[in-house]
Enzyme design. Structure first.
Site, PDB file in Angstrom:
ATOM      1  N   LYS A 117      -0.652  -8.047  -7.124  1.00 12.03           N
ATOM      2  CA  LYS A 117      -0.761  -8.560  -5.754  1.00 12.03           C
ATOM      3  C   LYS A 117      -1.056 -10.046  -5.736  1.00 12.03           C
ATOM      4  O   LYS A 117      -0.578 -10.772  -4.870  1.00 12.03           O
ATOM      5  CB  LYS A 117      -1.807  -7.785  -4.955  1.00 12.03           C
ATOM      6  N   LYS A 199       7.331   0.992  -8.320  1.00  9.94           N
ATOM      7  CA  LYS A 199       6.874   2.122  -7.508  1.00  9.94           C
ATOM      8  C   LYS A 199       7.179   1.911  -6.020  1.00  9.94           C
ATOM      9  O   LYS A 199       7.233   0.776  -5.544  1.00  9.94           O
ATOM     10  CB  LYS A 199       5.381   2.373  -7.726  1.00  9.94           C
ATOM     11  N   LYS A 202       3.998   0.456   0.023  1.00  6.83           N
ATOM     12  CA  LYS A 202       3.845   0.074   1.418  1.00  6.83           C
ATOM     13  C   LYS A 202       4.079  -1.393   1.649  1.00  6.83           C
ATOM     14  O   LYS A 202       4.510  -1.811   2.693  1.00  6.83           O
ATOM     15  CB  LYS A 202       2.384   0.271   1.792  1.00  6.83           C
TER      16      LYS A 202
HETATM   17  P1  ATP Z   1       0.579  -0.592  -1.949  1.00  8.94           P
HETATM   18  O1  ATP Z   1       1.839   0.069  -2.387  1.00  8.94           O
HETATM   19  O2  ATP Z   1       0.750  -1.577  -0.880  1.00  8.94           O
HETATM   20  O3  ATP Z   1      -0.258  -1.061  -3.096  1.00  8.94           O
HETATM   21  P2  ATP Z   1      -0.452   1.975  -1.808  1.00  8.94           P
HETATM   22  O4  ATP Z   1       0.585   2.800  -1.144  1.00  8.94           O
HETATM   23  O5  ATP Z   1      -0.600   2.049  -3.273  1.00  8.94           O
HETATM   24  O6  ATP Z   1      -0.274   0.526  -1.291  1.00  8.94           O
HETATM   25  P3  ATP Z   1      -2.620   3.499  -0.600  1.00  8.94           P
HETATM   26  O7  ATP Z   1      -2.031   3.874   0.683  1.00  8.94           O
HETATM   27  O8  ATP Z   1      -4.035   3.181  -0.442  1.00  8.94           O
HETATM   28  O9  ATP Z   1      -1.922   2.262  -1.264  1.00  8.94           O
HETATM   29  O10 ATP Z   1      -2.423   4.694  -1.601  1.00  8.94           O
HETATM   30  C1  ATP Z   1      -2.790   5.996  -1.268  1.00  8.94           C
HETATM   31  C2  ATP Z   1      -2.492   6.936  -2.402  1.00  8.94           C
HETATM   32  O11 ATP Z   1      -1.072   7.022  -2.629  1.00  8.94           O
HETATM   33  C3  ATP Z   1      -3.097   6.515  -3.754  1.00  8.94           C
HETATM   34  O12 ATP Z   1      -3.637   7.665  -4.368  1.00  8.94           O
HETATM   35  C4  ATP Z   1      -1.916   6.010  -4.534  1.00  8.94           C
HETATM   36  O13 ATP Z   1      -2.090   6.207  -5.921  1.00  8.94           O
HETATM   37  C5  ATP Z   1      -0.795   6.888  -4.007  1.00  8.94           C
HETATM   38  N1  ATP Z   1       0.498   6.231  -4.176  1.00  8.94           N
HETATM   39  C6  ATP Z   1       0.854   5.016  -3.714  1.00  8.94           C
HETATM   40  N2  ATP Z   1       2.131   4.732  -4.029  1.00  8.94           N
HETATM   41  C7  ATP Z   1       2.594   5.818  -4.713  1.00  8.94           C
HETATM   42  C8  ATP Z   1       3.858   6.137  -5.325  1.00  8.94           C
HETATM   43  N3  ATP Z   1       4.866   5.295  -5.277  1.00  8.94           N
HETATM   44  N4  ATP Z   1       3.981   7.325  -5.951  1.00  8.94           N
HETATM   45  C9  ATP Z   1       2.950   8.203  -5.990  1.00  8.94           C
HETATM   46  N5  ATP Z   1       1.743   7.958  -5.443  1.00  8.94           N
HETATM   47  C10 ATP Z   1       1.548   6.785  -4.818  1.00  8.94           C
END
Ligand code: ATP
Ligand code: LTN
Length: 334
Positions: A117, A199, A202
């Site tokens: 980030k 991955k 968001k």
């Molecule tokens: P960013 O992608 O902006 O870093 P994020 O989606 O990782 O945000 P959170 O919404 O806080 O952030 O994540 C919530 C949960 O979703 C966490 O347990 C994270 O590990 C899981 N997660 C996030 N992205 C993925 C993905 N691509 N595949 C599987 N699990 C995910």
């Protein structure tokens, strides 16, 4: 850990930033729903974490409520689990401060999410972003959590929470439980549709990267149709050689309940076009009941606010007790 397997404490959270996507659902929330039947579950909407990247205040307010609605529509049951907003329980930031005094700068500098980030939001990097994993450790340790169900990307952060728990216990006495991450084999790392080497995220630049949980059926089908796939024609699972198709197979498998092996067999001799069409339909079908419930909840925000209020009260009871123990242990109460 002396408690019997049934009554373990589970804690997890998601940030109310951007749009929650299929990766969040399959990697994290799906497990939460299953765990609440066996364990004492606490799920938070971590607004202070979201603020580590600038959020427009009006939008943040909306997103906090929407994230709670997403938890509920996904099947988190407020009678079984505690659902609350992080900033409603001030002990989170209080404990984070104390943990700051035992966390080491080089340890935080190693965190992949921070490095990533910091690169992407270079001009906006703030101290909070650097400090983010310490607040996350506080979230987890406050509830004497045994299990933390998360996606693969959070493994390193949970590892830090374990380190800080052990360090604190060594310095001040046995207060914290050393938590354990629970990471599923399938769905732990759903990849971006526009780039299957990164991955699904968001904070991705383009909405073509993700399936938002609120995307309309036609948009979902369209995004999957356009998903980047690999050279060749066969629908087979091979993460290295066929990252795009493997990602879609994983999504399809989780959405349909069929194994990847079954799907490979079903698509023998068929082309990517047919396959993608069916993946799209499976995802739409999978999300349909969730989207219906979400719509209903959006018509009744006051009901959700009440759930959050009573969740915060329940969470506060546990958090305040731990915080008292912590203060006593470090010598700042009298
Ligand atoms: P960013 O992608 O902006 O870093 P994020 O989606 O990782 O945000 P959170 O919404 O806080 O952030 O994540 C919530 C949960 O979703 C966490 O347990 C994270 O590990 C899981 N997660 C996030 N992205 C993925 C993905 N691509 N595949 C599987 N699990 C995910
Ligand atoms: N950093 C997590 C969100 C998060 C979390 C937590 C997850 C904050 N506190 C405690 C599990 C336990 C993320 O998914 N980005």
């Amino acid at each position: 850990m002396q408690k019997d397997f049934k009554n373990k404490v589970v804690f997890s959270a998601a940030q109310p930033s951007g749009v929650l996507h299929l990766g969040n659902y399959l990697g994290a929330i799906k497990q939460w729903v299953e765990l609440q039947n066996k364990h004492k579950c606490v799920f938070s909407i971590v607004d202070y974490h979201a603020m580590t990247v600038y959020q427009e205040p009006k939008k943040l307010r909306e997103k906090i409520l929407e994230t709670a609605m997403i938890y509920l529509a996904a099947g988190i049951n407020p009678e079984k689990s505690t659902i609350f907003i992080q900033s409603d329980v001030s002990e989170h930031t209080e404990l984070a401060w104390i943990l700051n005094t035992i966390a080491k700068i080089p340890e935080l500098e190693l965190m992949t999410q921070f490095k990533d980030k910091a690169k992407r939001f270079r001009s906006k990097v703030n101290v909070g972003l650097f400090n983010y994993p310490v607040l996350m450790a506080a979230d987890i340790l406050l509830y004497k959590t045994d299990f933390v169900p998360v996606g693969e990307d959070q493994k390193q952060h949970v590892e830090l929470a374990r380190t800080l728990a052990r360090r604190f216990n060594n310095l001040y006495g046995d207060i914290f439980v050393v938590p354990q991450a629970i990471i599923r084999k399938e769905g732990a790392r759903i990849m971006g549709l526009d780039d299957p080497l990164k991955k699904m995220s968001k904070s991705a630049k383009s909405p073509a990267n993700y399936i938002a949980l609120t995307d309309e059926p036609n948009l979902i089908k369209e995004k999957i149709k356009r998903a980047v796939t690999d050279s060749g024609k066969e629908v087979i699972y091979n993460k290295e050689k066929k990252p795009g198709i493997s990602n879609l197979l994983e999504i399809y498998s989780l959405a349909s309940g069929k194994t990847i092996k079954q799907l490979e067999k079903e698509y023998e001799g068929k082309n990517y076009g047919e396959f993608k069409k069916d993946v799209g339909e499976a995802v739409v079908g999978f999300l349909e009941p969730f989207q219906k419930d979400l719509k209903k909840l959006k018509e009744n925000p006051d009901k959700v606010r009440k759930i959050l209020q009573s969740g915060a009260e329940k969470a506060k009871l546990i958090a305040a007790k731990t915080m008292q123990e912590v203060k006593k242990a470090v010598g700042i109460n009298y």
